[in-house]
Design a protein around this motif. Structure first.
Motif, PDB file in Angstrom:
ATOM      1  N   ALA A   7       5.326 -24.046  -0.338  1.00 53.77           N
ATOM      2  CA  ALA A   7       5.547 -23.452   0.929  1.00 53.77           C
ATOM      3  C   ALA A   7       5.630 -21.736   0.850  1.00 53.77           C
ATOM      4  N   VAL A   8       6.394 -21.249  -0.064  1.00 51.60           N
ATOM      5  CA  VAL A   8       6.559 -19.740  -0.232  1.00 51.60           C
ATOM      6  C   VAL A   8       5.731 -19.367  -1.370  1.00 51.60           C
ATOM      7  N   VAL A   9       4.726 -18.292  -0.816  1.00 51.05           N
ATOM      8  CA  VAL A   9       3.872 -17.593  -1.652  1.00 51.05           C
ATOM      9  C   VAL A   9       3.905 -16.271  -1.915  1.00 51.05           C
ATOM     10  N   ALA A  10       4.733 -15.570  -1.165  1.00 59.41           N
ATOM     11  CA  ALA A  10       5.032 -14.169  -1.468  1.00 59.41           C
ATOM     12  C   ALA A  10       6.400 -13.989  -0.553  1.00 59.41           C
ATOM     13  N   ARG A  11       6.765 -12.554  -0.793  1.00 60.38           N
ATOM     14  CA  ARG A  11       7.825 -11.944  -0.131  1.00 60.38           C
ATOM     15  C   ARG A  11       7.507 -10.544   0.326  1.00 60.38           C
ATOM     16  N   LYS A  12       8.410  -9.991   1.451  1.00 62.43           N
ATOM     17  CA  LYS A  12       8.166  -8.634   1.589  1.00 62.43           C
ATOM     18  C   LYS A  12       9.631  -8.191   1.365  1.00 62.43           C
TER      19      LYS A  12
ATOM     20  N   ARG B 189      -8.194  -4.553 -12.889  1.00 61.68           N
ATOM     21  CA  ARG B 189      -7.506  -3.594 -12.220  1.00 61.68           C
ATOM     22  C   ARG B 189      -7.802  -3.312 -10.858  1.00 61.68           C
ATOM     23  N   SER B 190      -9.127  -4.007 -10.357  1.00 61.89           N
ATOM     24  CA  SER B 190      -9.482  -3.816  -9.096  1.00 61.89           C
ATOM     25  C   SER B 190      -8.936  -4.923  -8.106  1.00 61.89           C
ATOM     26  N   THR B 191      -8.052  -5.619  -8.564  1.00 61.24           N
ATOM     27  CA  THR B 191      -7.400  -6.608  -7.883  1.00 61.24           C
ATOM     28  C   THR B 191      -5.973  -6.024  -7.506  1.00 61.24           C
ATOM     29  N   ALA B 192      -5.799  -5.932  -6.364  1.00 62.42           N
ATOM     30  CA  ALA B 192      -4.734  -5.302  -5.533  1.00 62.42           C
ATOM     31  C   ALA B 192      -4.279  -5.792  -4.101  1.00 62.42           C
ATOM     32  N   GLY B 193      -3.124  -5.359  -3.897  1.00 65.88           N
ATOM     33  CA  GLY B 193      -2.621  -5.926  -2.336  1.00 65.88           C
ATOM     34  C   GLY B 193      -2.281  -7.442  -2.154  1.00 65.88           C
ATOM     35  N   PRO B 194      -3.055  -7.625  -1.066  1.00 65.77           N
ATOM     36  CA  PRO B 194      -3.122  -9.144  -0.673  1.00 65.77           C
ATOM     37  C   PRO B 194      -3.721 -10.116  -1.557  1.00 65.77           C
TER      38      PRO B 194
ATOM     39  N   PHE C  65      -3.976  -4.088 -10.390  1.00 63.41           N
ATOM     40  CA  PHE C  65      -3.605  -2.845 -10.137  1.00 63.41           C
ATOM     41  C   PHE C  65      -2.201  -2.661  -9.721  1.00 63.41           C
ATOM     42  N   GLY C  66      -1.688  -3.284  -8.978  1.00 70.31           N
ATOM     43  CA  GLY C  66      -0.118  -3.048  -8.885  1.00 70.31           C
ATOM     44  C   GLY C  66       0.069  -2.350  -7.488  1.00 70.31           C
ATOM     45  N   ALA C  67      -0.190  -2.836  -6.233  1.00 68.26           N
ATOM     46  CA  ALA C  67      -0.196  -2.153  -5.036  1.00 68.26           C
ATOM     47  C   ALA C  67       0.502  -3.284  -3.945  1.00 68.26           C
ATOM     48  N   GLY C  68       0.106  -2.777  -2.737  1.00 69.12           N
ATOM     49  CA  GLY C  68       0.799  -3.645  -1.686  1.00 69.12           C
ATOM     50  C   GLY C  68       2.096  -3.243  -1.005  1.00 69.12           C
TER      51      GLY C  68
ATOM     52  N   THR D 274       9.060 -15.011  -6.546  1.00 68.39           N
ATOM     53  CA  THR D 274      10.031 -14.452  -7.514  1.00 68.39           C
ATOM     54  C   THR D 274       9.581 -13.081  -8.124  1.00 68.39           C
ATOM     55  N   GLY D 275      10.732 -12.437  -8.657  1.00 65.99           N
ATOM     56  CA  GLY D 275      10.466 -11.275  -9.365  1.00 65.99           C
ATOM     57  C   GLY D 275      10.208  -9.856  -8.668  1.00 65.99           C
ATOM     58  N   LYS D 276       9.839  -8.986  -9.487  1.00 59.74           N
ATOM     59  CA  LYS D 276       9.671  -7.866  -8.628  1.00 59.74           C
ATOM     60  C   LYS D 276       8.484  -7.394  -8.041  1.00 59.74           C
ATOM     61  N   SER D 277       8.391  -6.164  -7.282  1.00 64.48           N
ATOM     62  CA  SER D 277       7.193  -6.137  -6.544  1.00 64.48           C
ATOM     63  C   SER D 277       6.026  -6.027  -7.265  1.00 64.48           C
ATOM     64  N   PHE D 278       5.004  -5.980  -6.546  1.00 69.90           N
ATOM     65  CA  PHE D 278       3.511  -5.739  -7.379  1.00 69.90           C
ATOM     66  C   PHE D 278       3.500  -4.332  -7.774  1.00 69.90           C
TER      67      PHE D 278
END
Length: 426
Positions: A257-262, A291-296, A318-321, A346-350
């Protein structure tokens, strides 16, 4: 010191004090960049200002010092924050930060503007700009000397049928090379799909623009009708888009159900959940990243990892969002600050922890090759001869490894293979 300089010094100290306290409180609330007591930081600021005013060889322009200090405060947070002058603040447009000028997704890396992804067939691609290129100059402006917002504003403000010059740095190029970006025509980032084997389909997602999740699901249905029971989901060069599309796509391929967080200030967390019944494909799945994978797209990759839907093959993302907001200041200027960061379930931001592959496939020059920062001339790699030997592979080694996994030749997937099941289209 003149009376005028003393007055400016007092004003500057007061301004820096306010910004130091506010910045320290924001950092403490966000548990992020500037750690420690904000009042200690304030004392250091005051000491620096006094030394500049009293000990600098010439009488300093304290207005320039103040602007430089404010820019430094923003630079110390993340690449998406910026100090906006009164002129910049008056013409600020939120859509500038989410633009893909000339078909490029632009961020910053090691101080330079950096092409995280370039859409195939876009004006940037036609001009010879490639994913992973550093942008050293936009016209004559050094990107190391300005914020990401200023870089984007210059690129976005080019009128239709207009052009702008960029200087790019790339491994294998002995020096910076100029490219003319022409704002002509339109470009799209369509879903690409095909059969790789009688039972294996392949989908390249592209930018996660509005409606893209439904397009990917439709492509998966079509592949299943052609016999696909296994699927390769390619998130490479998917570096931009709508967060809601990332959540919807993650829900289509993961049962959770939970796929991500803000994440926002004050340790506030908002769970992002997939729509009930959105899980539409339970066949064997492999997700491709680099490294071209980022954000959503990182939301999709992390959800597949966290819910053990299959292997993540390739390189780390890449680590963005994130999301930004503008905070006006009394002199008409403003601070552009990151107020939200995207994170996995779960865990730290991207931005703090990009998604790492479960099966790493090293590609030549996977990490951005940094230019020679000490050179006055256009930077070049330290050893041109060595760099020239590093050539892209003649085949898609990441995709090849993914297909091997799905065939079960070298390693079993995390999840037992099962027949894909997709609901009938309405």
């Amino acid at each position: 010191m003149s009376f005028k300089a003393k007055i400016i010094l007092i004003a500057l100290s007061t301004a820096l004090a306010a910004y130091a306290v506010v910045g320290g409180l924001l950092a403490r609330r966000a548990s992020a960049v500037a750690k420690g007591n904000p009042y200690v930081q304030l004392k250091i600021f005051n000491e620096v200002v006094k030394h500049i005013a009293n000990d600098y060889v010439d009488e300093p322009d304290m207005n320039k010092v103040r602007i430089g200090a404010l820019r430094g405060l923003a630079d110390g947070l993340d690449p998406y924050c910026a100090y906006l002058s009164p002129e910049q603040a008056s013409r600020f447009k939120p859509e500038t930060m989410t633009a893909t000028p000339f078909g490029m997704v632009v961020s910053k890396y090691a101080g330079f503007a950096y092409a995280v992804a370039v859409v195939p067939g876009s004006p940037a691609a036609r001009a010879g700009v490639k994913t992973g290129d550093f942008i050293e100059y936009v016209n004559a402006v050094a990107t190391r000397d300005v914020s990401l917002y200023e870089v984007l504003e210059m690129l976005v403000s080019v009128p239709d049928d207009g052009a702008i010059e960029v200087t790019i740095l790339r491994p294998g190029l002995p020096k910076g090379e100029k490219r003319i970006l022409k704002k002509t025509g339109t470009f799209q980032s369509p879903v690409e799909s095909r059969m790789e084997a009688p039972d294996t389909g392949y989908i390249k997602v592209g930018l996660l623009t509005k409606g893209k999740a439904e397009q990917v699901i439709a492509a998966a249905r079509q592949l299943q009708q052609r016999g696909a029971q296994k699927l390769v989901l390619d998130l490479r060069e998917s570096a931009h888009g709508d967060l809601a599309e990332g959540v919807a796509l993650a829900g289509a391929f993961t049962p959770g159900a939970v796929v991500a967080r803000k994440l926002s200030a004050g340790n506030q967390t908002e769970a992002l959940t997939a729509q009930p019944g959105s899980f539409t494909f339970d066949g064997a799945l492999v997700v491709l990243t680099d490294r071209s994978t980022a954000g959503p797209a990182e939301v999709v990759a992390a959800a597949a990892r966290d819910h053990k839907r299959g292997e993540i093959v390739g390189e780390k993302t890449f680590g963005a969002g994130s999301q930004q907001a503008v905070f006006p200041l009394r002199d008409g200027s403003a601070m552009l600050l990151t107020t939200v960061r995207y994170a996995p379930a779960t865990g730290k931001s991207f931005m703090e922890e990009p998604v790492k592959p479960s099966v790493e496939v090293k590609v030549a020059a996977a990490e951005p090759a940094l230019p020679d920062l000490d050179a006055d001339a256009p930077p070049a790699p330290e050893s041109t001869e060595e760099v020239k030997k590093v050539a892209p592979p003649s085949e898609d080694v990441i995709l090849k490894r993914a297909l091997e996994l799905l065939k079960g030749e070298t390693k079993q997937a995390q999840r037992p293979l099962s027949k894909g099941r997709l609901p009938k289209a309405a």
